[in-house]
Design a protein around this motif. Structure first.
Motif, PDB file in Angstrom:
ATOM      1  N   HIS A  29       0.896  -1.246  -0.074  1.00 34.30           N
ATOM      2  CA  HIS A  29       0.125   0.026  -0.036  1.00 34.30           C
ATOM      3  C   HIS A  29       0.875   1.134   0.080  1.00 34.30           C
ATOM      4  N   TYR A  30       2.023   1.251   0.890  1.00 38.26           N
ATOM      5  CA  TYR A  30       2.793   2.310   0.783  1.00 38.26           C
ATOM      6  C   TYR A  30       4.046   2.363  -0.026  1.00 38.26           C
ATOM      7  N   SER A  31       3.951   1.412  -0.791  1.00 39.40           N
ATOM      8  CA  SER A  31       5.278   1.038  -1.722  1.00 39.40           C
ATOM      9  C   SER A  31       5.100   1.655  -3.076  1.00 39.40           C
ATOM     10  N   ALA A  32       6.000   2.329  -3.619  1.00 37.08           N
ATOM     11  CA  ALA A  32       6.240   2.502  -4.987  1.00 37.08           C
ATOM     12  C   ALA A  32       6.726   1.009  -5.643  1.00 37.08           C
ATOM     13  N   ILE A  33       6.336   0.758  -6.741  1.00 33.27           N
ATOM     14  CA  ILE A  33       6.907  -0.456  -7.396  1.00 33.27           C
ATOM     15  C   ILE A  33       7.273  -0.131  -8.549  1.00 33.27           C
ATOM     16  N   GLY A  46      15.528  -1.157 -16.296  1.00 32.98           N
ATOM     17  CA  GLY A  46      14.009  -0.553 -15.763  1.00 32.98           C
ATOM     18  C   GLY A  46      13.166  -0.454 -17.058  1.00 32.98           C
ATOM     19  N   VAL A  47      11.737  -0.657 -16.649  1.00 40.77           N
ATOM     20  CA  VAL A  47      10.811  -0.701 -17.474  1.00 40.77           C
ATOM     21  C   VAL A  47       9.617   0.256 -17.234  1.00 40.77           C
ATOM     22  N   SER A  48       9.256   0.138 -15.860  1.00 42.61           N
ATOM     23  CA  SER A  48       8.118   1.073 -15.490  1.00 42.61           C
ATOM     24  C   SER A  48       8.310   1.169 -13.778  1.00 42.61           C
ATOM     25  N   CYS A  49       7.693   2.396 -13.454  1.00 40.08           N
ATOM     26  CA  CYS A  49       7.619   2.563 -11.979  1.00 40.08           C
ATOM     27  C   CYS A  49       6.211   3.202 -11.723  1.00 40.08           C
ATOM     28  N   ILE A  50       5.591   2.980 -10.380  1.00 41.73           N
ATOM     29  CA  ILE A  50       4.355   3.571 -10.081  1.00 41.73           C
ATOM     30  C   ILE A  50       4.555   4.050  -8.560  1.00 41.73           C
ATOM     31  N   GLY A  51       4.110   5.286  -8.265  1.00 39.37           N
ATOM     32  CA  GLY A  51       4.301   5.922  -6.978  1.00 39.37           C
ATOM     33  C   GLY A  51       3.200   5.078  -6.043  1.00 39.37           C
ATOM     34  N   SER A  52       3.565   5.364  -4.811  1.00 38.73           N
ATOM     35  CA  SER A  52       2.473   4.976  -3.762  1.00 38.73           C
ATOM     36  C   SER A  52       1.468   5.870  -3.725  1.00 38.73           C
ATOM     37  N   MET A  53       1.334   6.833  -3.055  1.00 44.87           N
ATOM     38  CA  MET A  53       0.481   7.560  -2.737  1.00 44.87           C
ATOM     39  C   MET A  53      -0.297   8.681  -3.812  1.00 44.87           C
ATOM     40  N   PRO A  87       9.349  -9.299 -30.253  1.00 42.49           N
ATOM     41  CA  PRO A  87      10.137 -10.193 -29.674  1.00 42.49           C
ATOM     42  C   PRO A  87      11.563  -9.678 -28.708  1.00 42.49           C
ATOM     43  N   GLU A  88      11.769  -8.406 -28.991  1.00 40.00           N
ATOM     44  CA  GLU A  88      12.853  -7.718 -28.148  1.00 40.00           C
ATOM     45  C   GLU A  88      12.324  -7.551 -26.735  1.00 40.00           C
ATOM     46  N   ASP A  89      10.936  -7.909 -26.576  1.00 42.18           N
ATOM     47  CA  ASP A  89      10.357  -7.496 -25.138  1.00 42.18           C
ATOM     48  C   ASP A  89      10.838  -8.969 -24.389  1.00 42.18           C
ATOM     49  N   THR A  90      11.217  -9.986 -24.992  1.00 38.44           N
ATOM     50  CA  THR A  90      11.433 -11.253 -24.288  1.00 38.44           C
ATOM     51  C   THR A  90      12.551 -11.091 -23.193  1.00 38.44           C
ATOM     52  N   ALA A  91      12.470 -11.454 -22.036  1.00 41.23           N
ATOM     53  CA  ALA A  91      12.973 -11.234 -20.888  1.00 41.23           C
ATOM     54  C   ALA A  91      12.470 -11.918 -19.594  1.00 41.23           C
ATOM     55  N   VAL A  92      13.248 -12.184 -18.661  1.00 37.18           N
ATOM     56  CA  VAL A  92      12.673 -12.210 -17.330  1.00 37.18           C
ATOM     57  C   VAL A  92      12.213 -10.909 -16.694  1.00 37.18           C
ATOM     58  N   TYR A  93      11.115 -10.954 -16.153  1.00 36.80           N
ATOM     59  CA  TYR A  93      10.676  -9.617 -15.714  1.00 36.80           C
ATOM     60  C   TYR A  93      10.541  -9.809 -14.195  1.00 36.80           C
ATOM     61  N   TYR A  94      11.088  -8.693 -13.442  1.00 35.67           N
ATOM     62  CA  TYR A  94      11.149  -8.597 -11.976  1.00 35.67           C
ATOM     63  C   TYR A  94      10.259  -7.424 -11.483  1.00 35.67           C
ATOM     64  N   CYS A  95       9.729  -7.352 -10.210  1.00 33.69           N
ATOM     65  CA  CYS A  95       9.292  -6.327  -9.750  1.00 33.69           C
ATOM     66  C   CYS A  95      10.041  -6.071  -8.360  1.00 33.69           C
ATOM     67  N   ALA A  96      10.112  -4.805  -7.956  1.00 29.65           N
ATOM     68  CA  ALA A  96      10.963  -4.523  -6.811  1.00 29.65           C
ATOM     69  C   ALA A  96      10.534  -3.022  -6.341  1.00 29.65           C
ATOM     70  N   THR A  97      10.850  -2.493  -5.100  1.00 30.57           N
ATOM     71  CA  THR A  97      10.472  -1.450  -4.395  1.00 30.57           C
ATOM     72  C   THR A  97      11.402  -0.396  -4.171  1.00 30.57           C
ATOM     73  N   PRO A  98      11.558   0.871  -4.685  1.00 30.40           N
ATOM     74  CA  PRO A  98      12.521   2.056  -4.318  1.00 30.40           C
ATOM     75  C   PRO A  98      12.062   2.751  -2.914  1.00 30.40           C
ATOM     76  N   GLY A  99      11.015   2.201  -2.263  1.00 31.49           N
ATOM     77  CA  GLY A  99      10.303   2.939  -1.012  1.00 31.49           C
ATOM     78  C   GLY A  99       9.003   3.355  -1.327  1.00 31.49           C
ATOM     79  N   SER A 100       8.867   4.685  -0.884  1.00 32.28           N
ATOM     80  CA  SER A 100       7.400   5.004  -1.182  1.00 32.28           C
ATOM     81  C   SER A 100       7.338   5.917  -2.519  1.00 32.28           C
ATOM     82  N   SER A 101       8.500   6.529  -2.941  1.00 28.42           N
ATOM     83  CA  SER A 101       8.123   6.914  -4.371  1.00 28.42           C
ATOM     84  C   SER A 101       9.326   6.662  -5.122  1.00 28.42           C
TER      85      SER A 101
END
Length: 126
Positions: A29-33, A46-53, A87-101
């Motif tokens: 809930h309070y984590s950017a991803i 990096g592909v994309s990031c979304i803020g928390s609040m 085809p160039e999107d082929t990859a292993v995709y991961y998610c992680a958090t940078p904190g709240s933003s």
């Protein structure tokens, strides 16, 4: 205490997939991803990031207009909708958090992110 990506698979070029990122042991809930990917023989990027609040979203130039990141805090899940796959999107995709933003400087710098889990493989055939 980590994140888990799921939803990968095999798809033809031009097709779509939706990836999910869920948390184990803590609330999103309070984590950017951030979403990242790593193709064979290449560095993780990096592909994309979304803020928390604020819910602000950011994309790598290579996926702008094709990928959409979103979150459902009620379900504790962040999604990556991937359309018009190449085809160039082929990859292993991961998610992680940078904190709240999402970081304002070096937005997709790997050192900003933590709680990496196992990724999910996306294969796009031509």
């Amino acid at each position: 205490v980590q994140l888990q990506a799921s939803g990968g698979g095999l798809v033809q070029a031009g097709g779509s997939l939706r990836l999910s990122c869920a948390a184990s042991g803590f609330s999103l809930h309070y984590s950017a991803i951030g979403w990242f990917r790593q193709a064979p023989g290449k560095e993780r990027e990096g592909v994309s990031c979304i803020g928390s609040m604020d819910g602000n979203t950011y994309y790598a130039d290579s996926v702008k207009g094709r990928f959409t990141i979103s979150r459902d805090n009620a379900k504790g899940t962040v999604y990556l909708q991937m359309n018009s796959l190449k085809p160039e999107d082929t990859a292993v995709y991961y998610c992680a958090t940078p904190g709240s933003s999402c970081p304002r400087v070096g937005r997709f710098g790997l050192t900003h992110y933590a709680r990496w889990g196992q990724g999910t493989l996306v294969t796009v055939s031509s």
